[in-house]
Write an enzyme that holds these catalytic residues in place. Sequence first.
Site, PDB file in Angstrom:
ATOM      1  N   HIS A  37      33.815 120.882  56.261  1.00 57.51           N
ATOM      2  CA  HIS A  37      32.716 120.405  55.419  1.00 57.51           C
ATOM      3  C   HIS A  37      32.900 120.900  53.978  1.00 57.51           C
ATOM      4  CE1 HIS A  37      28.393 120.712  54.029  1.00 57.51           C
ATOM      5  NE2 HIS A  37      28.481 119.443  54.379  1.00 57.51           N
ATOM      6  N   HIS A  79      29.879 117.151  45.573  1.00 50.09           N
ATOM      7  CA  HIS A  79      28.787 116.877  46.506  1.00 50.09           C
ATOM      8  C   HIS A  79      27.635 116.122  45.857  1.00 50.09           C
ATOM      9  CE1 HIS A  79      25.017 117.776  48.690  1.00 50.09           C
ATOM     10  NE2 HIS A  79      25.768 117.441  49.716  1.00 50.09           N
TER      11      HIS A  79
HETATM   12  O1  G3P Z   1      28.430 114.358  55.511  1.00 53.11           O
HETATM   13  C1  G3P Z   1      27.975 115.263  56.457  1.00 53.11           C
HETATM   14  C2  G3P Z   1      27.242 116.266  55.704  1.00 53.11           C
HETATM   15  O2  G3P Z   1      28.114 116.697  54.707  1.00 53.11           O
HETATM   16  C3  G3P Z   1      26.033 115.667  55.101  1.00 53.11           C
HETATM   17  O3  G3P Z   1      25.418 116.553  54.323  1.00 53.11           O
HETATM   18  O4  G3P Z   1      24.560 116.887  52.095  1.00 53.11           O
HETATM   19  O5  G3P Z   1      26.452 118.268  52.923  1.00 53.11           O
HETATM   20  O6  G3P Z   1      26.797 115.896  52.308  1.00 53.11           O
HETATM   21  P1  G3P Z   1      25.838 116.899  52.831  1.00 53.11           P
HETATM   22 CA    CA Z   2      28.904 115.191  53.071  1.00 50.24          CA
END
Ligand code: G3P
Ligand code: CA
Length: 347
Positions: A37, A79
């Site tokens: 992530h 992000h």
């Molecule tokens: O894309 C999965 C997860 O990353 C969604 O949350 O806000 O971290 O992009 P975010």
């Molecule tokens: Ca994401």
Amino acid sequence: MKQRKTSWSTLIFGWVIITSIATTSAALASDKVVVAHRGASGYLPEHTIAAKAMAYAMGADYIEQDIVMTMDNQLVVLHDHHLDQVTNVQETFPGRQRSDGRYYVIDFTLEEIQSLRVTERYNIASHGKKAIFADRFPINKSRFSVHTLAEEIELIQGLNKSTGGNVGIYPEIKSPQFHLDEGKDISEAVLKTLKAYGYTDKTDKVFLQTFDYSDLKRIHDTLMPALGMQVKLVQLMENNKAYQWMVAEGGIDTVAKYADGIGPDINLIVSPFSKPEFLFTSSLVANAHAAGLAVHPYTFRKDSIAMPAYAESFEILLDIFFNQVGVDGVFTDFPDKAAIFLHNTPE
Ligand code: G3P
Ligand code: CA
């Protein structure tokens, strides 16, 4: 970091209590995946090339790219569509904020953005002084910068060549409606980049994700057919009212017409009010599997402020989701921990 409103009481349907019951899964254990992530973001500033290389070396199966567009139509890996929580944009470009006080990626050229220094994510009210996660990489140390989607794909494909690996990409189109309102079709641009780098079919190692259901449909029905593409699509789901219809009875079958998988908030699967001895789990995973969808929840973090109270360790949290609930993959800031848990990769 985006704050999400929780409307828990409206999401309670079909919840069951489990203790240690193994459930069926769409994927064999060997097919389950670790998605890094924002890279190995538990150890290095999110979405930096360093964090992506570290995630690769730690044994991630897929590496995530959140994508936004610049003023000059370049796709960058960040992000937020703001620059002001992970860069020094305030001091580098004073006066370039909008009336809401925020600095928008779309108001800067790629050259301008690449002149910024990237740091560990910080609380915006602290003016760059206070990190969101206190025990992670220190703020304003070393030198990191923003890179493009193409540069990141070249990194991962390059490592696949030099190591003999086969790590996939997991791009997320951020705020497609915002970009359309600004006159930019980010989804079409992302698809064209994927195609240019050989990601065109469901067998290719890519999952394309978005929170925007309307745009997911547009990608499936219009954009991909026009480009001769058919990559795997993932519908992201927040734990709030806007996504309630997807978890209500029959909703997931509608999602399955367009998507190959879902990426739900972990709280849509296991109630945060669970206890170590009593897990309250929803029917979302079983319903998604019955509809043929893979389930890749987010976000698994071992930082003490992010750990759910029902899991006494990060490994127990992974065990709950992989072995008791039966998900097919996890988004995690700590890909080494998940890879060791799942694939028994030596430390
Ligand atoms: O894309 C999965 C997860 O990353 C969604 O949350 O806000 O971290 O992009 P975010
Ligand atoms: Ca994401």
